[in-house]
Motif scaffolding. Sequence first.
Motif, mmCIF file in Angstrom:
data_model
loop_
_atom_site.group_PDB
_atom_site.id
_atom_site.type_symbol
_atom_site.label_atom_id
_atom_site.label_comp_id
_atom_site.label_asym_id
_atom_site.label_seq_id
_atom_site.Cartn_x
_atom_site.Cartn_y
_atom_site.Cartn_z
ATOM 1 N N PRO A 72 -7.110 -9.085 -6.064
ATOM 2 C CA PRO A 72 -7.130 -9.535 -7.460
ATOM 3 C C PRO A 72 -5.864 -10.276 -7.878
ATOM 4 O O PRO A 72 -4.772 -9.974 -7.418
ATOM 5 C CB PRO A 72 -7.246 -8.221 -8.244
ATOM 6 N N ARG A 73 -6.048 -11.245 -8.752
ATOM 7 C CA ARG A 73 -4.932 -11.943 -9.377
ATOM 8 C C ARG A 73 -5.495 -12.640 -10.624
ATOM 9 O O ARG A 73 -6.700 -12.916 -10.680
ATOM 10 C CB ARG A 73 -4.270 -12.941 -8.416
ATOM 11 N N PRO A 74 -4.642 -12.938 -11.598
ATOM 12 C CA PRO A 74 -5.162 -13.451 -12.872
ATOM 13 C C PRO A 74 -5.355 -14.966 -12.895
ATOM 14 O O PRO A 74 -5.235 -15.582 -13.948
ATOM 15 C CB PRO A 74 -4.094 -13.012 -13.873
ATOM 16 N N PHE A 75 -5.642 -15.550 -11.731
ATOM 17 C CA PHE A 75 -5.859 -16.993 -11.678
ATOM 18 C C PHE A 75 -6.631 -17.297 -10.406
ATOM 19 O O PHE A 75 -6.812 -16.436 -9.554
ATOM 20 C CB PHE A 75 -4.527 -17.750 -11.688
ATOM 21 N N SER A 95 2.431 -2.774 -3.687
ATOM 22 C CA SER A 95 2.264 -4.118 -3.134
ATOM 23 C C SER A 95 0.794 -4.320 -2.774
ATOM 24 O O SER A 95 0.019 -3.364 -2.707
ATOM 25 C CB SER A 95 3.127 -4.290 -1.882
ATOM 26 N N LEU A 96 0.411 -5.549 -2.522
ATOM 27 C CA LEU A 96 -0.992 -5.799 -2.152
ATOM 28 C C LEU A 96 -1.321 -5.125 -0.824
ATOM 29 O O LEU A 96 -2.408 -4.561 -0.654
ATOM 30 C CB LEU A 96 -1.274 -7.301 -2.114
ATOM 31 N N LYS A 145 -2.344 10.789 2.897
ATOM 32 C CA LYS A 145 -2.360 9.386 3.310
ATOM 33 C C LYS A 145 -1.811 8.498 2.184
ATOM 34 O O LYS A 145 -1.717 8.938 1.037
ATOM 35 C CB LYS A 145 -3.796 8.975 3.649
ATOM 36 N N PRO A 146 -1.472 7.266 2.520
ATOM 37 C CA PRO A 146 -0.979 6.370 1.461
ATOM 38 C C PRO A 146 -2.033 6.185 0.361
ATOM 39 O O PRO A 146 -3.215 6.015 0.640
ATOM 40 C CB PRO A 146 -0.749 5.042 2.205
ATOM 41 N N ILE A 147 -1.578 6.260 -0.870
ATOM 42 C CA ILE A 147 -2.467 6.084 -2.027
ATOM 43 C C ILE A 147 -2.038 4.817 -2.767
ATOM 44 O O ILE A 147 -0.862 4.649 -3.083
ATOM 45 C CB ILE A 147 -2.418 7.308 -2.953
ATOM 46 N N PRO A 148 -2.982 3.930 -3.037
ATOM 47 C CA PRO A 148 -2.631 2.697 -3.750
ATOM 48 C C PRO A 148 -2.028 2.992 -5.121
ATOM 49 O O PRO A 148 -2.442 3.936 -5.802
ATOM 50 C CB PRO A 148 -3.984 1.985 -3.928
ATOM 51 N N GLN A 149 -1.064 2.174 -5.496
ATOM 52 C CA GLN A 149 -0.499 2.266 -6.839
ATOM 53 C C GLN A 149 -0.882 0.983 -7.565
ATOM 54 O O GLN A 149 -0.349 -0.086 -7.271
ATOM 55 C CB GLN A 149 1.020 2.405 -6.741
ATOM 56 N N PRO A 150 -1.836 1.065 -8.496
ATOM 57 C CA PRO A 150 -2.317 -0.162 -9.159
ATOM 58 C C PRO A 150 -1.200 -0.858 -9.939
ATOM 59 O O PRO A 150 -0.259 -0.220 -10.420
ATOM 60 C CB PRO A 150 -3.400 0.348 -10.119
ATOM 61 N N THR A 151 -1.337 -2.158 -10.055
ATOM 62 C CA THR A 151 -0.493 -2.938 -10.944
ATOM 63 C C THR A 151 -1.384 -3.406 -12.100
ATOM 64 O O THR A 151 -2.612 -3.269 -12.032
ATOM 65 C CB THR A 151 0.072 -4.171 -10.212
ATOM 66 N N PRO A 152 -0.806 -3.967 -13.145
ATOM 67 C CA PRO A 152 -1.657 -4.427 -14.254
ATOM 68 C C PRO A 152 -2.770 -5.376 -13.779
ATOM 69 O O PRO A 152 -3.885 -5.345 -14.306
ATOM 70 C CB PRO A 152 -0.673 -5.145 -15.178
ATOM 71 N N GLU A 153 -2.458 -6.179 -12.761
ATOM 72 C CA GLU A 153 -3.424 -7.181 -12.297
ATOM 73 C C GLU A 153 -4.550 -6.563 -11.476
ATOM 74 O O GLU A 153 -5.650 -7.112 -11.392
ATOM 75 C CB GLU A 153 -2.720 -8.251 -11.453
ATOM 76 N N THR A 154 -4.259 -5.431 -10.801
ATOM 77 C CA THR A 154 -5.275 -4.837 -9.926
ATOM 78 C C THR A 154 -5.971 -3.643 -10.577
ATOM 79 O O THR A 154 -6.951 -3.131 -10.028
ATOM 80 C CB THR A 154 -4.647 -4.359 -8.600
ATOM 81 N N GLN A 155 -5.478 -3.214 -11.738
ATOM 82 C CA GLN A 155 -6.033 -2.012 -12.379
ATOM 83 C C GLN A 155 -7.555 -2.083 -12.571
ATOM 84 O O GLN A 155 -8.252 -1.100 -12.292
ATOM 85 C CB GLN A 155 -5.338 -1.765 -13.730
ATOM 86 N N PRO A 156 -8.110 -3.226 -12.994
ATOM 87 C CA PRO A 156 -9.572 -3.266 -13.157
ATOM 88 C C PRO A 156 -10.324 -2.999 -11.851
ATOM 89 O O PRO A 156 -11.414 -2.417 -11.871
ATOM 90 C CB PRO A 156 -9.838 -4.700 -13.653
ATOM 91 N N PHE A 157 -9.768 -3.417 -10.724
ATOM 92 C CA PHE A 157 -10.407 -3.140 -9.437
ATOM 93 C C PHE A 157 -10.491 -1.630 -9.228
ATOM 94 O O PHE A 157 -11.549 -1.083 -8.871
ATOM 95 C CB PHE A 157 -9.609 -3.794 -8.300
ATOM 96 N N TRP A 158 -9.355 -0.947 -9.458
ATOM 97 C CA TRP A 158 -9.304 0.502 -9.220
ATOM 98 C C TRP A 158 -10.078 1.276 -10.287
ATOM 99 O O TRP A 158 -10.620 2.351 -9.992
ATOM 100 C CB TRP A 158 -7.851 0.965 -9.097
ATOM 101 N N ASP A 159 -10.136 0.751 -11.503
ATOM 102 C CA ASP A 159 -11.022 1.357 -12.509
ATOM 103 C C ASP A 159 -12.465 1.273 -12.025
ATOM 104 O O ASP A 159 -13.267 2.189 -12.224
ATOM 105 C CB ASP A 159 -10.896 0.627 -13.853
ATOM 106 N N GLY A 160 -12.802 0.160 -11.375
ATOM 107 C CA GLY A 160 -14.150 -0.040 -10.855
ATOM 108 C C GLY A 160 -14.500 0.952 -9.764
ATOM 109 O O GLY A 160 -15.557 1.596 -9.811
ATOM 110 N N THR A 161 -13.612 1.091 -8.785
ATOM 111 C CA THR A 161 -13.939 2.014 -7.689
ATOM 112 C C THR A 161 -14.049 3.441 -8.214
ATOM 113 O O THR A 161 -14.888 4.218 -7.761
ATOM 114 C CB THR A 161 -12.891 1.943 -6.556
ATOM 115 N N LYS A 162 -13.219 3.765 -9.213
ATOM 116 C CA LYS A 162 -13.285 5.102 -9.824
ATOM 117 C C LYS A 162 -14.657 5.320 -10.483
ATOM 118 O O LYS A 162 -15.231 6.417 -10.455
ATOM 119 C CB LYS A 162 -12.170 5.213 -10.866
#
Lengths: 138, 379
Positions: free
Chosen positions: A42-45, B123-124, A6-23
């Motif tokens: 997630p976004r930095p603002f 992407s989101l 299935k599709p697996i999310p590819q984190p970006t620098p902005e979303t990495q903390p979210f995926w670190d959390g779920t891990k």
Amino acid sequence: MADYRKPIPQPTPETQPFWDGTKAGELRLQRCDACSNVIFPPRPFCPRCASRSVSWFKATGKGKLWSYVINHRPAPGFEQEAPYAIAVVKLDEGPHMMTNIVDCPQTPEALQLDMAMEVVFQPVSETISLPKFRPAGA
Amino acid sequence: MKQKSVAIVGAAETTQMGIIPDMSVIELHADAALNAMADCGLKPSDIDGVATAGESPVAVAHHLGITPTYVDGTSVGGCSFMLHVRHAAAAINEGLATTVLITHGESGRSRVGAGRFGPAAASLQGQFEAPYGASGPPSMFTIPVLRYMKELGLTHEQLAMVAVVQREWAGMNPRASFRDPITVEDVLNSRMIAYPFRLLECCLVTDGGGALILTSASRAKDFPTKPVYILGTGESTETPMVSQMEDFTSSKAFRVSGKKAFDEAGISHADVDHLMIYDAFAHLPIYALEDLGFCKRGEAAGFIWEGNTRPGGKLPLNTNGGGLSYMHSGMYGMYALQESVRQLRGTAPAQVPGAKISISHGVGGMFAASGTIIMTNEK
């Protein structure tokens, strides 16, 4: 996990903390330090007040079943599960989150809107665990 | 924009409609464009503005031999063409171009020369929606509807009736893909696609295209076609992720775009003779009738059920048969606009007698964007 298709999310620098959390078994959201707005995705603002000062926090992982469909035309990788629910949970902190519902029959009778849900984490790769939801107390 | 300062003078769809396995995407654009130019007696050298979505406007301009001084590549999904009309009207008024061509072509079914679907994994959407098995619009656009049903009492039968009524209109249109009458029972017995949506509540997937040509109202009288004047316009966006819609029972983009268009046009709902609402799925006319202000919250399904939008009803809606029965290539907004133009020219297969004001209201993505165009045939 090696045969997970299935599709697996590819984190970006902005979303990495979210995926670190779920891990790590935590559902992490962001809150604006200036106006307390809870932010997801997630976004930095803050999209409400434009403050760049936002902080991650551990969410309760609780919410309610907000809406869903039961999909009879499986996406690639989902053939074994069809029909399966694609759901949106409204988190207690406010944001909507798309997810799948586990530990529950995928039927209109079992899936009642507004039922209490709680997060569980499903590892799908070495680095990614997906947040999914089950009926609270299931 | 200034009311009636710009007019649609050329309008045409592709020569064929439905399943067109021998034409690629760019040729569908070109076929529609050539038909629209023939409609109003223009050549490529007469066109100085180009707008399109899906395909690059650079590709369309070059393919047709046009050297534009105005280019609009706004691509926000199936309502992009409403936005193109809005932008073209402003551009013509501002002198950026005199004659703007808007094209659409899509090999939605045959996929000849077409791109691929699906968001990038970073992407989101790729991170926060795709991992849960959403397989395109039928399993995503439909997600808010159970919430609407619970909060506002919409029934499965009422949802099915949207498709039934549109099939009545399609039965009057020789170019419609599906023309045989259907009943609520037929809809509710059709194959389940994504509960609560069944096959007949989902749009077709076909091939086709369309094109529009706009110029100033002062030049419009020199064309052989009956001018269709732009009276009011609106556009807005909400979110690229359906899960992030603010209110699952109402589209913010619809509300904002619709209000802007009505305010510009200076008309009331009672003035509207004919309405097109982009119907990728059966719930869209229900949401839009309310979000545009034609019905109070929770009353649109009853309004349709009672026959107000069917042939002979007080608000003829989706008179070409709509995306549910006429055609749907993927970005349907162009076909809604084409039907509005036909109705205001008096040339529609299911003509609304004496129609003077028509609205085409489009959606882009899955409640992601919206565009609203109010037109009139009266100067």
